[in-house]
Scaffold this motif. Structure first.
Motif, short mmCIF file in Angstrom:
data_model
loop_
_atom_site.label_atom_id
_atom_site.label_comp_id
_atom_site.label_asym_id
_atom_site.label_seq_id
_atom_site.Cartn_x
_atom_site.Cartn_y
_atom_site.Cartn_z
N LYS A 165 -66.43 80.18 87.78
CA LYS A 165 -65.08 80.50 88.24
C LYS A 165 -64.24 79.22 88.29
CE LYS A 165 -65.27 83.85 91.04
NZ LYS A 165 -65.48 84.68 92.24
N GLY A 166 -63.04 79.29 87.71
CA GLY A 166 -62.16 78.15 87.68
C GLY A 166 -62.37 77.24 86.48
N ARG A 167 -63.47 77.44 85.74
CA ARG A 167 -63.74 76.62 84.55
C ARG A 167 -63.70 77.44 83.26
NH1 ARG A 167 -68.59 74.41 83.84
NH2 ARG A 167 -69.72 76.01 85.04
N PHE A 168 -64.11 78.68 83.34
CA PHE A 168 -64.16 79.57 82.16
C PHE A 168 -63.06 80.61 82.26
CE2 PHE A 168 -69.01 79.23 81.11
CZ PHE A 168 -68.91 77.85 81.13
N THR A 169 -62.56 81.02 81.10
CA THR A 169 -61.54 82.07 81.04
C THR A 169 -61.90 83.07 79.96
OG1 THR A 169 -59.82 80.50 81.72
CG2 THR A 169 -59.09 82.57 80.77
N ILE A 170 -62.00 84.33 80.34
CA ILE A 170 -62.28 85.38 79.38
C ILE A 170 -60.97 86.04 78.96
CG2 ILE A 170 -62.66 87.15 81.15
CD1 ILE A 170 -64.87 88.31 79.32
N SER A 171 -60.88 86.40 77.68
CA SER A 171 -59.69 87.08 77.18
C SER A 171 -60.10 87.96 76.00
CB SER A 171 -58.61 86.08 76.77
OG SER A 171 -59.08 85.24 75.73
N ARG A 172 -59.16 88.73 75.52
CA ARG A 172 -59.45 89.58 74.38
C ARG A 172 -58.19 89.86 73.60
NH1 ARG A 172 -62.08 94.84 76.49
NH2 ARG A 172 -61.84 95.50 74.32
N GLY A 173 -58.36 90.13 72.32
CA GLY A 173 -57.27 90.52 71.44
C GLY A 173 -57.65 91.82 70.77
N ASN A 174 -57.22 92.91 71.32
CA ASN A 174 -57.64 94.21 70.78
C ASN A 174 -57.14 94.43 69.35
OD1 ASN A 174 -59.11 94.86 73.03
ND2 ASN A 174 -57.49 96.10 73.95
#
Length: 122
Positions: A65-74
């Protein structure tokens, strides 16, 4: 059926960054929530991060938490994991997975990729 292929792993020094990508094919990616898990040598696979179908909800393990970022491009049928401030203890094989509901546990995942190695040197 959904096929998942991870990429972007590699060797990085502590404090560095990597961006993992998960390419999905088969059934429509936007129908699934997505998650990232990791497995270090001699340890069980553990949850890292997860994201809802539309990207509006995310969840993280306390250790990232605070170091990694999850995202997505559908539109691109891809999911991502941006990893910053990497530590040697982040070294593991990283797997993406998709599920009907946000996969915060291994049991919730329906499909898995083959994994990509991340090694963080001290």
């Amino acid at each position: 059926q959904v096929q998942l292929v991870e990429s972007g792993g590699g060797l990085v020094e502590a404090g560095g960054s990597l961006r993992l990508s998960c390419a999905a094919s088969g059934r429509t990616f936007s129908l699934y929530a997505m998650g990232w898990f990791r497995q270090a040598p001699g340890k069980e696979r553990e949850f890292v991060a997860a994201i809802s179908r539309n990207g509006g909800t995310t969840a993280y393990a306390d250790s990232v938490k605070g170091r990694f970022t999850i995202s997505r491009g559908n539109a691109e049928n891809r999911g991502y994991l941006q990893m910053d401030s990497l530590k040697p203890e982040d070294t593991a094989v990283y797997y993406c997975a998709v599920a009907q509901y946000i996969p915060t546990t291994i049991r919730r995942a329906d499909y898995w990729g083959q994994g990509t190695q991340v090694t963080v040197s001290s």
